[in-house]
Design an enzyme around this catalytic site. Structure first.
Site, PDB file in Angstrom:
ATOM      1  N   SER A 186      84.050  18.735  58.349  1.00 17.19           N
ATOM      2  CA  SER A 186      83.617  17.907  57.216  1.00 17.19           C
ATOM      3  C   SER A 186      82.548  18.648  56.411  1.00 17.19           C
ATOM      4  CB  SER A 186      83.051  16.576  57.717  1.00 17.19           C
ATOM      5  OG  SER A 186      83.999  15.887  58.472  1.00 17.19           O
TER       6      SER A 186
ATOM      7  N   HIS B 246      90.755  15.610  61.790  1.00 23.47           N
ATOM      8  CA  HIS B 246      90.449  14.330  62.453  1.00 23.47           C
ATOM      9  C   HIS B 246      91.717  13.471  62.553  1.00 23.47           C
ATOM     10  CE1 HIS B 246      86.122  14.780  60.796  1.00 23.47           C
ATOM     11  NE2 HIS B 246      86.027  14.876  62.098  1.00 23.47           N
TER      12      HIS B 246
ATOM     13  N   ARG C 104      88.290  22.399  68.313  1.00 19.89           N
ATOM     14  CA  ARG C 104      88.832  23.366  67.356  1.00 19.89           C
ATOM     15  C   ARG C 104      88.807  24.779  67.889  1.00 19.89           C
ATOM     16  NH1 ARG C 104      84.910  21.249  62.765  1.00 19.89           N
ATOM     17  NH2 ARG C 104      83.649  21.432  64.615  1.00 19.89           N
TER      18      ARG C 104
ATOM     19  N   LYS D 122      72.922  15.345  61.683  1.00 20.62           N
ATOM     20  CA  LYS D 122      73.655  15.525  60.423  1.00 20.62           C
ATOM     21  C   LYS D 122      73.182  14.541  59.361  1.00 20.62           C
ATOM     22  CE  LYS D 122      77.922  17.183  62.567  1.00 20.62           C
ATOM     23  NZ  LYS D 122      79.308  16.825  62.940  1.00 20.62           N
TER      24      LYS D 122
END
Ligand code: PNS
Length: 160
Positions: free
Chosen positions: A127, A17, A90, A41
């Site tokens: 994360s 990030h 990513r 999430k």
């Protein structure tokens, strides 16, 4: 003034990030790092804690500020007069979802999304995985900013 938002859950922020935020800060006059809700999430840190960690991790970047928002990202952009959303990519597995969100956001608001290729050194980082590995005692020292590392270990210890 060219302004961009780097939105995310940031639960917590990783070095991946931070890499995207730093590179966006080189391209725009001002970058707002906005902590938003991702309904799919569950959080380990509160929104206020995530913001605090981001503030500390981005303290050295003068044109970056941290904010939070509970509604639609495009509504935040409209309210703040922000023309661009910047997100890191990513891998190809990120691409489908990111493209879908970028197209939806453009459709409903006209706000453009710039998908920035991640530094390959961080392409395996998320994360969720960092939290999982740290929870089982794995070493994540090089994956998150030092301030996040410290708070992450403290939170895991609290949760038992
Ligand atoms: O870090 P994440 O979880 O990949 O970030 C996703 C996030 C929080 C940016 C996304 O879920 C979001 O924009 N949430 C705010 C609500 C919204 O605008 N939803 C419509 C997306 S097209």
């Amino acid at each position: 003034m060219r302004r961009a938002v780097c939105p995310g859950s940031y639960d917590p922020a990783t070095n991946g990030h931070l890499d995207v935020i730093e590179r966006a800060a080189n391209l725009f006059d001002e970058v707002v790092v906005a902590v938003l809700i991702n309904k799919s999430k569950q959080g380990m840190f509160t929104i206020a804690e995530r913001m605090q960690l981001l503030e500390e991790a981005t303290a050295k970047l003068p044109n970056v500020r941290v904010d939070s928002w509970h509604g639609l990202l495009t509504e935040y952009c409209r309210e703040q007069g922000i023309q661009s959303i910047v997100k890191g990519l990513r891998s190809v597995s990120d691409f489908d979802y990111e493209l879908q969100m970028a197209q939806m956001n453009r459709e409903i608001s006209g706000v453009e999304t710039l998908l920035m290729s991640n530094n390959p050194a961080y392409s395996f980082l998320s994360s969720s995985l960092v939290k999982e590995v740290a929870t089982y005692g794995g070493d994540v020292t090089n994956m998150v900013p030092p301030v996040v590392h410290e708070r992450l270990l403290a939170r895991i210890a609290e949760l038992g």
